[in-house]
Design a protein around this motif. Structure first.
Motif, mmCIF file in Angstrom:
data_model
loop_
_atom_site.group_PDB
_atom_site.id
_atom_site.type_symbol
_atom_site.label_atom_id
_atom_site.label_comp_id
_atom_site.label_asym_id
_atom_site.label_seq_id
_atom_site.Cartn_x
_atom_site.Cartn_y
_atom_site.Cartn_z
ATOM 1 N N HIS A 165 0.874 -1.176 0.000
ATOM 2 C CA HIS A 165 0.000 0.000 0.000
ATOM 3 C C HIS A 165 0.909 1.223 0.000
ATOM 4 O O HIS A 165 2.143 1.099 -0.110
ATOM 5 N N ALA A 166 0.326 2.395 0.124
ATOM 6 C CA ALA A 166 1.112 3.625 -0.005
ATOM 7 C C ALA A 166 2.200 3.747 1.052
ATOM 8 O O ALA A 166 3.189 4.450 0.841
ATOM 9 N N GLY A 167 2.037 3.061 2.169
ATOM 10 C CA GLY A 167 3.008 3.176 3.243
ATOM 11 C C GLY A 167 3.921 1.989 3.408
ATOM 12 O O GLY A 167 4.701 1.945 4.375
ATOM 13 N N LEU A 168 3.870 1.015 2.494
ATOM 14 C CA LEU A 168 4.690 -0.182 2.663
ATOM 15 C C LEU A 168 4.964 -0.830 1.314
ATOM 16 O O LEU A 168 4.046 -1.008 0.499
ATOM 17 N N MET A 187 15.305 -3.521 -0.307
ATOM 18 C CA MET A 187 14.978 -2.249 0.326
ATOM 19 C C MET A 187 13.490 -2.212 0.642
ATOM 20 O O MET A 187 12.658 -2.692 -0.139
ATOM 21 N N ARG A 188 13.154 -1.628 1.794
ATOM 22 C CA ARG A 188 11.775 -1.567 2.287
ATOM 23 C C ARG A 188 11.341 -0.111 2.414
ATOM 24 O O ARG A 188 12.068 0.730 2.929
ATOM 25 N N TRP A 194 13.214 4.755 1.845
ATOM 26 C CA TRP A 194 13.620 3.401 1.505
ATOM 27 C C TRP A 194 14.859 3.055 2.327
ATOM 28 O O TRP A 194 15.839 3.792 2.314
ATOM 29 N N ALA A 195 14.823 1.918 3.021
ATOM 30 C CA ALA A 195 15.950 1.488 3.840
ATOM 31 C C ALA A 195 16.307 0.052 3.492
ATOM 32 O O ALA A 195 15.424 -0.783 3.243
ATOM 33 N N GLU A 196 17.608 -0.240 3.481
ATOM 34 C CA GLU A 196 18.062 -1.576 3.114
ATOM 35 C C GLU A 196 17.791 -2.582 4.234
ATOM 36 O O GLU A 196 17.935 -2.260 5.419
ATOM 37 N N PRO A 217 2.196 -7.913 4.760
ATOM 38 C CA PRO A 217 3.424 -7.357 5.348
ATOM 39 C C PRO A 217 4.329 -8.413 5.970
ATOM 40 O O PRO A 217 5.515 -8.159 6.181
ATOM 41 N N TRP A 218 3.792 -9.561 6.284
ATOM 42 C CA TRP A 218 4.582 -10.618 6.919
ATOM 43 C C TRP A 218 4.741 -11.859 6.036
ATOM 44 O O TRP A 218 5.070 -12.938 6.514
#
Length: 410
Positions: A165-168, A187-188, A194-196, A217-218
């Motif tokens: 979704h827009a946040g994930l 990257m997430r 965005w973070a590795e 998400p999981w």
């Protein structure tokens, strides 16, 4: 979700590798009427071009991404937006601080009002390519921007993206130098940056992720391949799964001492995933490859051979209506790359027709066509496939689009 296409032509014979389906799959309840795929007018380009990815937002909105060759011989972003009537060119995102000499987009996805495109770029004055992320607005399509990427490695690139979704969301690729070793690049997106994330890389030489698909998400899946210095000229498929806490390698079928790669992945039904790619001889020649599809139910892998033995690669896969899926790529027909689509009906794969059939033209004896990606959207949205095809006029090769209606029958 998918992987970039290759601008090439080969004239080789296909060596068929026989694979066996050991467990039947529950058939779908009903199916789509097998209407033919039809070529549509592609997004306009200024030079030789290819479309490498497609994402569908609504029945009247779809976005395509790829690259085009400039007059100077480098490449730049190519973005198109379908408005229900035509595929219009959108101005590509530009760098404000450090202009890029060469940009190639491999995949894109849509989340909320944002369209995300990923790939690689070579900065001016630097011979190393780096991971690139571009973001576009659905409400203001011309407002594209390059999004900062905090990947520190030179020679990094992104090959697949999937937004929950827009946040994930997640994007995947590879980072590092091939002369030393490369690691999977994951990257997430957390809604702000965005973070590795760390992920296992079993290959001592290279580890590459080409596609990613999130069920939730999981429960996120990424696929690609790895190589080792101990086995030169060979590669093994790589499957990773994220459980909400960390990434882990999932044991996958051994396709033999070949050059193996997974290029696309999608979520099928409530528990299955389908991954597609190819397996072939160690010489890495595409003409010696055979397309392969893998279906995983969380415990058991099922290997699905292509319906047409000439099918050389499956480059993308899209699921729709539960267990039904469409697979795109190309087949070597009379020594020429030819766009090819197959449909999985829950039991087997079978070819899905393209209309009109691809045939040599009066001035071009080798009208090669290649599909890089395939995508489905919300109910009643057309199915889309993109790639490239040879044309009889300069520049000779242009990005192409195929579309078909999704009409359900019982």
């Amino acid at each position: 979700m998918r992987r970039t296409g290759k601008l090439r032509r080969f004239h080789c014979c296909v060596v068929t590798l026989l694979l066996t389906v050991t467990v039947p799959v529950t058939p779908a309840v009903g199916s789509l009427r097998d209407d033919p795929w039809q070529f549509t007018k592609p997004v306009a380009s200024q030079g030789e071009s290819a479309l490498n990815a497609i994402a569908v937002a609504t029945p009247t909105e779809a976005w395509a991404a790829g690259d085009e060759r400039t007059a100077g011989g480098t490449h730049q972003s190519l973005i198109g937006r379908w408005d229900g009537v035509a595929l219009h060119r959108i101005p590509g995102a530009t760098d404000s601080d450090q202009p890029a000499l060469d940009v190639r987009l491999a995949d894109l996805d849509i989340a909320g009002e944002a369209v995300w495109a990923v790939g690689r770029a070579t900065p001016a004055g630097d011979g190393a390519h780096r991971a690139r992320i571009e973001r576009y607005s659905r409400t203001d399509p011309g407002a594209g921007a390059v999004f900062p990427v905090a990947a520190p490695d030179l020679h990094s690139e992104l090959g697949g993206i999937d937004m929950v979704h827009a946040g994930l969301g997640w994007t995947v690729g590879t980072a590092g130098s091939a002369e030393d070793s490369t690691r999977p690049l994951i990257m997430r997106w957390d809604g702000t940056s965005w973070a590795e994330q760390a992920g296992p890389g079993p290959g001592t030489r290279t580890n590459r992720l080409n596609a990613v698909a999130a069920r939730s998400p999981w429960d996120v899946w990424a696929v690609g391949s790895s190589t080792s210095w101990e086995r030169p000229g060979m590669s093994q498929i790589l499957v990773l799964n994220y459980d909400g806490q960390s990434w882990a390698q999932v044991p996958a079928p051994d396709l033999g001492p070949h050059f193996n790669d997974l290029l696309g992945v999608t979520i099928v039904g409530d528990k299955e995933i389908m991954a597609v790619g190819y397996t072939g001889s160690p010489d890495e020649e595409p003409g010696h490859r055979q397309a392969v599809a893998l279906l995983y139910d969380g415990a058991t892998w099922r290997v699905l051979p292509a319906a047409d033995p000439r099918t050389t690669e499956f480059t993308g896969v899209a699921a729709i209506y539960g267990v039904e899926a469409w697979l795109a790529g190309y087949a070597m027909v009379d020594g020429v790359e030819t766009a090819h689509i197959e449909r999985f009906d829950g039991v087997t794969l079978r070819p899905s027709p393209i209309d009109p059939p691809i045939a040599p033209s009066a001035t071009n004896n080798f009208p090669a066509t290649f599909l890089s990606d395939i995508a489905a959207g919300p109910p009643n949205s057309p199915l889309w496939a993109v790639g490239w095809r040879d044309v009889d006029v300069t520049p000779g090769r242009l990005g192409s689009t195929l579309r078909r209606n999704t009409v359900r029958q019982s």
